[in-house]
Scaffold this active site. Structure first.
Site, PDB file in Angstrom:
ATOM      1  N   HIS A 197      45.226  14.483  -6.390  1.00 28.00           N
ATOM      2  CA  HIS A 197      44.322  15.029  -5.384  1.00 28.00           C
ATOM      3  C   HIS A 197      44.610  14.343  -4.050  1.00 28.00           C
ATOM      4  O   HIS A 197      45.096  13.210  -4.003  1.00 28.00           O
ATOM      5  CB  HIS A 197      42.875  14.793  -5.784  1.00 28.00           C
ATOM      6  CG  HIS A 197      42.424  15.580  -6.968  1.00 28.00           C
ATOM      7  ND1 HIS A 197      41.107  15.602  -7.372  1.00 28.00           N
ATOM      8  CD2 HIS A 197      43.103  16.376  -7.835  1.00 28.00           C
ATOM      9  CE1 HIS A 197      40.997  16.378  -8.432  1.00 28.00           C
ATOM     10  NE2 HIS A 197      42.190  16.853  -8.747  1.00 28.00           N
ATOM     11  N   GLU A 227      42.682  12.977  -1.803  1.00 27.73           N
ATOM     12  CA  GLU A 227      41.975  11.721  -1.532  1.00 27.73           C
ATOM     13  C   GLU A 227      42.630  10.550  -2.255  1.00 27.73           C
ATOM     14  O   GLU A 227      42.822   9.473  -1.677  1.00 27.73           O
ATOM     15  CB  GLU A 227      40.500  11.834  -1.954  1.00 27.73           C
ATOM     16  CG  GLU A 227      39.735  12.903  -1.222  1.00 27.73           C
ATOM     17  CD  GLU A 227      39.823  14.278  -1.872  1.00 27.73           C
ATOM     18  OE1 GLU A 227      39.086  15.167  -1.435  1.00 27.73           O
ATOM     19  OE2 GLU A 227      40.623  14.476  -2.823  1.00 27.73           O
ATOM     20  N   CYS A 264      36.026  14.025  -5.720  1.00 24.90           N
ATOM     21  CA  CYS A 264      35.592  14.128  -7.106  1.00 24.90           C
ATOM     22  C   CYS A 264      35.415  12.709  -7.657  1.00 24.90           C
ATOM     23  O   CYS A 264      35.739  11.720  -6.982  1.00 24.90           O
ATOM     24  CB  CYS A 264      36.620  14.909  -7.935  1.00 24.90           C
ATOM     25  SG  CYS A 264      38.170  14.011  -8.234  1.00 24.90           S
ATOM     26  N   CYS A 311      38.669  10.673  -7.613  1.00 23.77           N
ATOM     27  CA  CYS A 311      39.044  10.220  -6.277  1.00 23.77           C
ATOM     28  C   CYS A 311      38.084   9.165  -5.750  1.00 23.77           C
ATOM     29  O   CYS A 311      38.506   8.213  -5.082  1.00 23.77           O
ATOM     30  CB  CYS A 311      39.120  11.408  -5.329  1.00 23.77           C
ATOM     31  SG  CYS A 311      40.499  12.511  -5.733  1.00 23.77           S
TER      32      CYS A 311
END
Length: 178
Positions: A69, A71, A99, A102
């Site tokens: 992801h 992040e 999320c 992350c």
């Protein structure tokens, strides 16, 4: 003009710099989509607003990795060039709420602050039951609250702007091409 147009009145603790850097992360999410990847992006900036690291989303096989992801990738890149003490004064700006995976990466990298655009709830409204975004309903604030040190969180901010790169994306079968 204050630069806070579109920011809910109860979320206006964001500075003009925060909003400018958040808009930069949102623009990067549109670039991620233009590359054929999921429309997410993040950047890490130091306390003076200098961008240390940027990342788009590269999370879907076969070219990507579901753990990559934006992040997490931006936090990892920043952690390679700054000390934990320096990271504590940094902010991660992201087009969508981190999320729980992350949020954990942000916490473990010692980043002290998060500013996000699209809330997890709003993202779920946009993605629905799309198999490439199986949303976990666990707000990043809740993840950070379980830690031993504080992580400041501002968001959701500029949700309408942050939602734009997602418009129509989750109704097609787009996949990341690099």
């Amino acid at each position: 003009m204050t630069g806070l147009e579109g920011v809910p009145p109860d979320k206006q603790g964001a500075s003009a710099r925060d909003l400018a850097l958040l808009r930069q992360a949102i623009a990067l999410s549109a670039e991620s989509r233009a590359r054929g990847c999921h429309p997410f992006a993040a950047l890490v900036a130091d306390e003076n607003g200098h961008v240390i690291a940027t990342a788009g989303n590269n999370s879907m096989p076969p070219q990507g990795d579901p753990t990559q992801h934006a992040e997490l990738a931006a936090a990892a890149l920043a952690a390679r060039v700054l000390t934990p003490e320096q990271l504590a004064t940094c902010t991660l700006y992201t087009s969508a709420e981190p999320c729980c995976m992350c949020a954990g990466a942000i916490y473990w990298c010692n980043i002290g602050r998060v500013v996000y655009g699209l809330s997890e709830d709003k993202l779920l409204e946009l993605t629905g039951a799309h198999p490439e975004n199986p949303t976990l309903s666990l707000p990043c604030r809740q993840v950070f609250e379980t830690g031993q040190r504080p992580v400041e969180v501002l968001g959701p901010l500029l949700e309408d702007e942050a939602a734009q790169p997602h418009q129509g994306f989750w109704t097609t079968n787009d996949s990341c091409h690099g």
